[in-house]
Design a protein around this motif. Sequence first.
Motif, PDB file in Angstrom:
ATOM      1  N   GLU A  55      25.244  17.648  32.281  1.00 14.05           N
ATOM      2  CA  GLU A  55      26.473  16.877  32.450  1.00 14.05           C
ATOM      3  C   GLU A  55      27.160  17.229  33.772  1.00 14.05           C
ATOM      4  O   GLU A  55      27.673  16.364  34.487  1.00 14.05           O
ATOM      5  CB  GLU A  55      27.441  17.140  31.270  1.00 14.05           C
ATOM      6  N   MET A  56      27.161  18.512  34.061  1.00 14.71           N
ATOM      7  CA  MET A  56      27.791  18.984  35.301  1.00 14.71           C
ATOM      8  C   MET A  56      27.047  18.415  36.514  1.00 14.71           C
ATOM      9  O   MET A  56      27.660  17.974  37.485  1.00 14.71           O
ATOM     10  CB  MET A  56      27.723  20.508  35.315  1.00 14.71           C
ATOM     11  N   ALA A  57      25.710  18.423  36.437  1.00 15.61           N
ATOM     12  CA  ALA A  57      24.897  17.896  37.539  1.00 15.61           C
ATOM     13  C   ALA A  57      25.137  16.402  37.723  1.00 15.61           C
ATOM     14  O   ALA A  57      25.125  15.884  38.840  1.00 15.61           O
ATOM     15  CB  ALA A  57      23.412  18.166  37.274  1.00 15.61           C
ATOM     16  N   LYS A  58      25.378  15.717  36.610  1.00 11.11           N
ATOM     17  CA  LYS A  58      25.608  14.271  36.677  1.00 11.11           C
ATOM     18  C   LYS A  58      26.856  13.964  37.505  1.00 11.11           C
ATOM     19  O   LYS A  58      26.835  13.092  38.380  1.00 11.11           O
ATOM     20  CB  LYS A  58      25.751  13.709  35.259  1.00 11.11           C
ATOM     21  N   LYS A  59      27.920  14.725  37.229  1.00 10.74           N
ATOM     22  CA  LYS A  59      29.157  14.523  38.005  1.00 10.74           C
ATOM     23  C   LYS A  59      28.913  14.811  39.484  1.00 10.74           C
ATOM     24  O   LYS A  59      29.340  14.061  40.364  1.00 10.74           O
ATOM     25  CB  LYS A  59      30.254  15.458  37.468  1.00 10.74           C
ATOM     26  N   ALA A  60      28.228  15.922  39.746  1.00  6.29           N
ATOM     27  CA  ALA A  60      27.996  16.322  41.138  1.00  6.29           C
ATOM     28  C   ALA A  60      27.103  15.314  41.858  1.00  6.29           C
ATOM     29  O   ALA A  60      27.308  15.022  43.041  1.00  6.29           O
ATOM     30  CB  ALA A  60      27.356  17.705  41.184  1.00  6.29           C
ATOM     31  N   SER A  61      26.117  14.759  41.146  1.00  4.12           N
ATOM     32  CA  SER A  61      25.203  13.840  41.826  1.00  4.12           C
ATOM     33  C   SER A  61      25.942  12.571  42.242  1.00  4.12           C
ATOM     34  O   SER A  61      25.615  11.958  43.258  1.00  4.12           O
ATOM     35  CB  SER A  61      23.975  13.538  40.961  1.00  4.12           C
ATOM     36  N   SER A  75      20.192  11.205  43.898  1.00  4.19           N
ATOM     37  CA  SER A  75      20.908  12.348  44.439  1.00  4.19           C
ATOM     38  C   SER A  75      20.482  13.584  43.667  1.00  4.19           C
ATOM     39  O   SER A  75      20.309  13.528  42.463  1.00  4.19           O
ATOM     40  CB  SER A  75      22.416  12.155  44.295  1.00  4.19           C
ATOM     41  N   SER A  76      20.321  14.680  44.392  1.00  2.00           N
ATOM     42  CA  SER A  76      19.751  15.864  43.774  1.00  2.00           C
ATOM     43  C   SER A  76      20.676  17.051  43.937  1.00  2.00           C
ATOM     44  O   SER A  76      21.305  17.232  44.983  1.00  2.00           O
ATOM     45  CB  SER A  76      18.403  16.153  44.434  1.00  2.00           C
ATOM     46  N   VAL A  77      20.756  17.873  42.904  1.00  4.27           N
ATOM     47  CA  VAL A  77      21.590  19.064  42.956  1.00  4.27           C
ATOM     48  C   VAL A  77      20.996  20.085  41.992  1.00  4.27           C
ATOM     49  O   VAL A  77      20.360  19.716  41.006  1.00  4.27           O
ATOM     50  CB  VAL A  77      23.060  18.739  42.595  1.00  4.27           C
ATOM     51  N   ALA A  78      21.202  21.364  42.305  1.00  8.14           N
ATOM     52  CA  ALA A  78      20.737  22.388  41.367  1.00  8.14           C
ATOM     53  C   ALA A  78      21.899  22.811  40.489  1.00  8.14           C
ATOM     54  O   ALA A  78      22.927  23.266  40.987  1.00  8.14           O
ATOM     55  CB  ALA A  78      20.170  23.576  42.124  1.00  8.14           C
ATOM     56  N   ILE A 102      18.000  19.261  39.561  1.00  3.76           N
ATOM     57  CA  ILE A 102      17.978  17.973  38.856  1.00  3.76           C
ATOM     58  C   ILE A 102      18.190  16.848  39.867  1.00  3.76           C
ATOM     59  O   ILE A 102      19.032  16.959  40.757  1.00  3.76           O
ATOM     60  CB  ILE A 102      19.109  17.890  37.800  1.00  3.76           C
ATOM     61  N   THR A 103      17.434  15.769  39.715  1.00  4.32           N
ATOM     62  CA  THR A 103      17.653  14.585  40.548  1.00  4.32           C
ATOM     63  C   THR A 103      17.992  13.403  39.643  1.00  4.32           C
ATOM     64  O   THR A 103      17.335  13.207  38.618  1.00  4.32           O
ATOM     65  CB  THR A 103      16.397  14.261  41.375  1.00  4.32           C
ATOM     66  N   MET A 104      19.013  12.652  40.025  1.00  5.13           N
ATOM     67  CA  MET A 104      19.473  11.539  39.187  1.00  5.13           C
ATOM     68  C   MET A 104      19.828  10.327  40.025  1.00  5.13           C
ATOM     69  O   MET A 104      20.173  10.445  41.196  1.00  5.13           O
ATOM     70  CB  MET A 104      20.779  11.945  38.481  1.00  5.13           C
ATOM     71  N   THR A 105      19.763   9.168  39.380  1.00 13.21           N
ATOM     72  CA  THR A 105      20.367   7.985  39.980  1.00 13.21           C
ATOM     73  C   THR A 105      21.860   8.024  39.651  1.00 13.21           C
ATOM     74  O   THR A 105      22.268   8.737  38.732  1.00 13.21           O
ATOM     75  CB  THR A 105      19.767   6.701  39.374  1.00 13.21           C
ATOM     76  N   PRO A 106      22.676   7.261  40.366  1.00  9.67           N
ATOM     77  CA  PRO A 106      24.110   7.262  40.035  1.00  9.67           C
ATOM     78  C   PRO A 106      24.373   6.752  38.615  1.00  9.67           C
ATOM     79  O   PRO A 106      25.453   6.969  38.075  1.00  9.67           O
ATOM     80  CB  PRO A 106      24.737   6.356  41.104  1.00  9.67           C
ATOM     81  N   ASP A 107      23.404   6.059  38.021  1.00  7.54           N
ATOM     82  CA  ASP A 107      23.564   5.603  36.638  1.00  7.54           C
ATOM     83  C   ASP A 107      23.203   6.680  35.624  1.00  7.54           C
ATOM     84  O   ASP A 107      23.262   6.444  34.420  1.00  7.54           O
ATOM     85  CB  ASP A 107      22.683   4.368  36.378  1.00  7.54           C
ATOM     86  N   GLY A 108      22.803   7.839  36.097  1.00  8.29           N
ATOM     87  CA  GLY A 108      22.521   8.937  35.172  1.00  8.29           C
ATOM     88  C   GLY A 108      21.095   9.015  34.690  1.00  8.29           C
ATOM     89  O   GLY A 108      20.791   9.756  33.755  1.00  8.29           O
ATOM     90  N   GLU A 109      20.189   8.254  35.309  1.00  9.50           N
ATOM     91  CA  GLU A 109      18.775   8.399  34.958  1.00  9.50           C
ATOM     92  C   GLU A 109      18.214   9.618  35.677  1.00  9.50           C
ATOM     93  O   GLU A 109      18.405   9.773  36.887  1.00  9.50           O
ATOM     94  CB  GLU A 109      17.991   7.162  35.399  1.00  9.50           C
ATOM     95  N   ILE A 110      17.504  10.445  34.928  1.00 12.56           N
ATOM     96  CA  ILE A 110      16.959  11.675  35.514  1.00 12.56           C
ATOM     97  C   ILE A 110      15.540  11.405  36.011  1.00 12.56           C
ATOM     98  O   ILE A 110      14.664  11.046  35.244  1.00 12.56           O
ATOM     99  CB  ILE A 110      16.966  12.809  34.478  1.00 12.56           C
ATOM    100  N   THR A 111      15.332  11.592  37.321  1.00 14.28           N
ATOM    101  CA  THR A 111      13.988  11.358  37.864  1.00 14.28           C
ATOM    102  C   THR A 111      13.253  12.665  38.103  1.00 14.28           C
ATOM    103  O   THR A 111      12.073  12.666  38.393  1.00 14.28           O
ATOM    104  CB  THR A 111      14.039  10.558  39.185  1.00 14.28           C
ATOM    105  N   HIS A 112      13.977  13.768  38.015  1.00 17.11           N
ATOM    106  CA  HIS A 112      13.335  15.071  38.274  1.00 17.11           C
ATOM    107  C   HIS A 112      14.192  16.156  37.644  1.00 17.11           C
ATOM    108  O   HIS A 112      15.411  16.137  37.767  1.00 17.11           O
ATOM    109  CB  HIS A 112      13.203  15.256  39.790  1.00 17.11           C
ATOM    110  N   ILE A 113      13.545  17.069  36.944  1.00 17.88           N
ATOM    111  CA  ILE A 113      14.244  18.255  36.443  1.00 17.88           C
ATOM    112  C   ILE A 113      13.256  19.399  36.368  1.00 17.88           C
ATOM    113  O   ILE A 113      12.100  19.225  35.993  1.00 17.88           O
ATOM    114  CB  ILE A 113      14.940  17.986  35.080  1.00 17.88           C
TER     115      ILE A 113
END
Lengths: 232, 265
Positions: free
Chosen positions: A209-215, A149-152, A182-193
């Motif tokens: 941290e904020m992006a993690k919640k949103a993703s 999931s990706s969010v700016a 930022i793109t993350m898996t629901p487990d919090g792994e960052i695949t793109h920033i």
Amino acid sequence: MVFKREDGRKPEELRKPINAKVGIIPNADGSAMYQSGETIAIAAVYGPKEHHPRNQRNPRKGTLRCNYNMLSFSVTDRIRPGPSRRSTEISKITEWALTPVVMLEKYPNMVIDVHIHMIQADAGTRCAGINAAAMALAHAGIPMKNLVSSVAAGKLDKTVVLDLDKHEEDFEEGEGSTDIPITMTPDGEITHIQLDGKITSKQLKEAIEMAKKASKEIYEIQKKALKEVGEK
Amino acid sequence: MITSKITGDRIKSYLEQGKRFDNRKLEEFRKIEIETGISKNAEGSARVKLGDTEVLVGIKMNVGEPYPDSPDKGNLMVTAELLPLSSERFENGPPRFPAIELGRVLDRCVRESKFIDVEKLCIKKGEKVWTIFIDVYSINDDGNLLDAAGMGIIAALKNAKIPKYDEKEEKVLYGELTNTSIPLSKDTPLSLTYHKIGNSIVVDPTREEEDLSEARVTIGSNNGIISSMQKGEETALTIEEINRILDTNEKVWKEVFKNIEKHIK
């Protein structure tokens, strides 16, 4: 002092509406639409299929080939049809964002094509595109370890915020605007920033941290859309 | 995938009996759905669905120099992209013949019918005129992109509003649309395509049917007045067949126009 956003959103609030729909293109093996505020992305997956040209085949694992494009009328100043330097880079970034979760080792010598188009653009297009593409891959039945999931995230003057729209992206007062897709898996792994702007590492950590919640929030929306098409 | 011979033979033997796989008559269109205003940064836009076939059309406008041979007329440009997103048959890269032909056939349909009053798009003779960019994108190809795109162009043109223009700064103020529509004629041209398959003349083919088409004729017309026409593919047509197509067009045009009239007001 907390920055006051023009559309009245809280710093950590995503744009509305968020719409996700799976199975929008009958010809494709998988397809999806993702809308975030005024940004609308569609994606279609074709494959796994034979990889041409042959010399690009990888005998160890399959290839994910992404193509990001904005329709000429999706922005105020018409874009000339065809690839640009910007779209070429975003296509590659999208590939990198998705590849870690796709089990390409199951498809040596094959290719999976992901086509992403912006119908309407208001900032955050690469994020919307990645969200649509992740759903389309899942819809195509491609084995995946997880969704992404990706969010700016971003910063307006001194305040860390989420999901900038075009108007905010062009903000120039104070410290101006910083854009951090930022793109993350629901487990919090960052695949793109990526990051454009000016920010301290302390605030960047806060933004992540904020992006993690949103993703996670976006992940639930993607999952729901995928389940809806499964039930049909 | 190209339609297999066995499917093709079955389609042909059905057509001989006046039947189609989806129970339509030979001169019957699939369900037509039109939606306008689908992209807010465009001056006008439309989505058209013919069954499973889907296209998007967007209008963008800009101010530029007129062509030397028409100093007091606005410019028109129709381009089409057959996106690989819409079919496994399409590939990335520069537009190939089908995309170029689609754009050009529909360009002539709009241009030759004088649907757009290009003289009203002149800002200053010989120096500044409006250019209208019409961009067509395929989203899902299940046959007959050509007619879907033609309807989309009409709907998007009717939907469009001209943006504000700052004469002093010589700048188009995008996002600030005026209430002025593009000056259009009341006579709406519709571009409709007729396919010869065996001894039958078929409209609105699905992908499978289109693969069997031996020849096609696209006619841009308004209520009996024909303003553009193009024959495609390699098979020759007899005069009787052309006459039959012209007669069919008179009938089908009316039906289709009635069907979509409410969307293109």
